[in-house]
Scaffold this motif. Structure first.
Motif, PDB file in Angstrom:
ATOM      1  N   UNK A  29      -0.032 -32.815  28.734  1.00 34.89           N
ATOM      2  CA  UNK A  29      -1.169 -32.176  29.399  1.00 34.89           C
ATOM      3  C   UNK A  29      -2.481 -32.654  28.788  1.00 34.89           C
ATOM      4  N   UNK A  30      -3.528 -32.380  29.507  1.00 35.87           N
ATOM      5  CA  UNK A  30      -4.853 -32.787  29.069  1.00 35.87           C
ATOM      6  C   UNK A  30      -5.707 -31.562  28.789  1.00 35.87           C
ATOM      7  N   UNK A  31      -6.789 -31.794  28.064  1.00 35.73           N
ATOM      8  CA  UNK A  31      -7.715 -30.729  27.686  1.00 35.73           C
ATOM      9  C   UNK A  31      -9.141 -31.196  27.914  1.00 35.73           C
ATOM     10  N   UNK A  32     -10.045 -30.245  27.991  1.00 33.66           N
ATOM     11  CA  UNK A  32     -11.474 -30.549  27.959  1.00 33.66           C
ATOM     12  C   UNK A  32     -11.940 -30.170  26.567  1.00 33.66           C
ATOM     13  N   UNK A  33     -12.498 -31.134  25.856  1.00 30.56           N
ATOM     14  CA  UNK A  33     -12.940 -30.902  24.482  1.00 30.56           C
ATOM     15  C   UNK A  33     -14.355 -31.437  24.300  1.00 30.56           C
ATOM     16  N   UNK A  34     -14.967 -31.033  23.214  1.00 25.35           N
ATOM     17  CA  UNK A  34     -16.271 -31.557  22.825  1.00 25.35           C
ATOM     18  C   UNK A  34     -16.314 -31.681  21.312  1.00 25.35           C
ATOM     19  N   UNK A  35     -17.157 -32.573  20.814  1.00 21.42           N
ATOM     20  CA  UNK A  35     -17.334 -32.666  19.378  1.00 21.42           C
ATOM     21  C   UNK A  35     -18.249 -31.527  18.935  1.00 21.42           C
ATOM     22  N   UNK A  36     -18.178 -31.180  17.676  1.00 24.30           N
ATOM     23  CA  UNK A  36     -18.986 -30.074  17.153  1.00 24.30           C
ATOM     24  C   UNK A  36     -20.290 -30.554  16.542  1.00 24.30           C
ATOM     25  N   UNK A  37     -20.590 -31.832  16.692  1.00 24.43           N
ATOM     26  CA  UNK A  37     -21.828 -32.382  16.160  1.00 24.43           C
ATOM     27  C   UNK A  37     -22.247 -33.604  16.943  1.00 24.43           C
ATOM     28  N   UNK A  38     -23.221 -34.297  16.426  1.00 27.03           N
ATOM     29  CA  UNK A  38     -23.757 -35.489  17.082  1.00 27.03           C
ATOM     30  C   UNK A  38     -22.986 -36.729  16.648  1.00 27.03           C
ATOM     31  N   UNK A  39     -21.705 -36.754  16.956  1.00 23.03           N
ATOM     32  CA  UNK A  39     -20.868 -37.906  16.642  1.00 23.03           C
ATOM     33  C   UNK A  39     -19.832 -38.076  17.744  1.00 23.03           C
TER      34      UNK A  39
END
Length: 137
Positions: A2-12
């Motif tokens: 399965x897939x997820x929607x994720x984001x980084x927690x900083x500017x990287x």
């Protein structure tokens, strides 16, 4: 898988051989050991899980671009691909997408600072006695 929607927690940005998570927007990714470790380290925040394998990041990028509200874009995309949105994580998507650099934050604070007609108050604190007088040894 399965897939997820994720984001980084900083500017990287996080880059794997077949996928990446950009620094400036959430992304659709396959859940891998690399991303699981990054999540445990606090470098990745999961916004939605359980997306069908047909979900693509390119299509999700269009959802974000066409939407005025990133939270609604995440919810609509997750619904289309049978995913589950994390309630507490929705607000963080907005902060990532609209994240400002420190210089932009300073400029915004300066531009929105309340204007006053009165000049700043003069410092009326008496000088501190250092315990010595001029000419004393």
């Amino acid at each position: 898988m399965s897939k997820s929607i994720v984001e980084t927690t900083g500017s990287f940005e996080l880059v794997e051989p077949n996928q990446s998570v950009p620094y400036n927007r959430p992304a659709v990714v396959e859940q891998t050991h690399f991303l699981t470790v990054r999540q445990e380290l606090g470098q990745v925040r999961v916004l939605a899980v359980g997306l069908d394998k047909e979900a693509t990041d390119a299509e999700f990028a269009h959802y974000l671009k066409d939407s005025e509200d990133p939270v609604l874009a995440i919810a609509a995309f997750a619904e289309k691909y049978q995913g589950t949105v994390y309630g507490d994580s929705q607000a963080s998507a907005v902060s990532t997408i609209t994240e400002l650099t420190p210089a932009q934050k300073r400029a915004a604070a300066k531009a929105t600072a309340p204007k006053s007609d009165t000049p700043p108050a003069a410092d009326t604190t008496p000088p501190t006695d250092t315990g010595t007088q001029d000419g004393a040894a």
